[in-house]
Design a protein around this motif. Structure first.
Motif, short mmCIF file in Angstrom:
data_model
loop_
_atom_site.label_atom_id
_atom_site.label_comp_id
_atom_site.label_asym_id
_atom_site.label_seq_id
_atom_site.Cartn_x
_atom_site.Cartn_y
_atom_site.Cartn_z
N LYS A 197 0.81 -1.21 0.00
CA LYS A 197 0.00 0.00 0.00
C LYS A 197 0.85 1.27 0.00
O LYS A 197 0.49 2.26 -0.60
N SER A 198 1.99 1.24 0.71
CA SER A 198 2.79 2.46 0.85
C SER A 198 4.27 2.29 0.55
O SER A 198 5.00 3.27 0.49
N GLY A 199 4.74 1.06 0.40
CA GLY A 199 6.16 0.81 0.21
C GLY A 199 6.85 0.31 1.47
O GLY A 199 7.99 -0.13 1.43
N ASN A 200 6.15 0.37 2.59
CA ASN A 200 6.74 -0.04 3.87
C ASN A 200 6.86 -1.57 3.97
O ASN A 200 7.95 -2.10 4.16
N ARG A 201 5.75 -2.27 3.84
CA ARG A 201 5.77 -3.73 3.93
C ARG A 201 6.61 -4.34 2.81
O ARG A 201 7.35 -5.30 3.03
N SER A 202 6.52 -3.78 1.60
CA SER A 202 7.30 -4.34 0.50
C SER A 202 8.79 -4.15 0.74
O SER A 202 9.60 -5.00 0.37
N GLY A 203 9.17 -3.05 1.36
CA GLY A 203 10.58 -2.84 1.70
C GLY A 203 11.08 -3.87 2.69
O GLY A 203 12.16 -4.43 2.55
N ARG A 204 10.25 -4.15 3.70
CA ARG A 204 10.63 -5.17 4.70
C ARG A 204 10.61 -6.56 4.07
O ARG A 204 11.48 -7.38 4.37
N ALA A 205 9.65 -6.83 3.20
CA ALA A 205 9.58 -8.13 2.53
C ALA A 205 10.79 -8.32 1.61
O ALA A 205 11.33 -9.43 1.52
N THR A 206 11.23 -7.25 0.95
CA THR A 206 12.42 -7.32 0.10
C THR A 206 13.64 -7.72 0.93
O THR A 206 14.43 -8.56 0.51
N ALA A 207 13.76 -7.15 2.12
CA ALA A 207 14.88 -7.49 3.01
C ALA A 207 14.83 -8.96 3.42
O ALA A 207 15.85 -9.64 3.44
N VAL A 208 13.64 -9.46 3.73
CA VAL A 208 13.49 -10.87 4.10
C VAL A 208 13.89 -11.76 2.93
O VAL A 208 14.59 -12.77 3.10
#
Length: 130
Positions: free
Chosen positions: A92-103
């Protein structure tokens, strides 16, 4: 004492430099315009929507696969994916996708792109949605 402070500052500087999201000369964090260009250029791109199933059902990028980052099974689900494939992650905002990218990076995925713009901005940029 001053030596310790300088040492700690240097270590922190190196740590933050290592946290930059980039692989070689390739940019990992993309704007909505860059995401649109990537989708148009990359034929075998796997688009991962890491929002909740409810958010996904309300609308998503064309061809996206939903893997909920907040699910307790998130890491188990991504481990079953092809680490050699190229992935674009968005939320929705780039926050979760950023954390998912790190995982995913921690699980040996190397061809990753993160949309820093959320779903609404991607839709407004003219990316096909469903």
């Amino acid at each position: 004492m001053r030596c310790w402070i300088n040492t700690i500052a240097f270590v922190l500087l190196l740590a933050f430099a290592g946290c930059q999201q980039g692989t070689g000369n390739r940019k990992v964090n993309l704007t909505a315009t860059e995401v649109k260009q990537l989708i148009e250029a990359e034929e075998d791109l796997v688009i991962l929507d890491v929002r909740t199933p409810y958010e996904f059902q309300e609308g998503h990028l064309e061809g996206a696969v939903n893997i909920d980052y907040t699910s307790p099974d998130f890491e188990q689900e991504i481990v079953s994916l092809d680490t050699a494939a190229t992935y674009l992650l968005y939320c929705k905002s780039g926050n979760r996708s950023g954390r998912a990218t790190a995982v995913m990076k921690n699980n040996d995925f190397n061809n990753l792109y993160n949309a820093t713009a959320g779903f609404d901005a991607l839709k407004a940029a003219g990316i096909q949605t469903k």
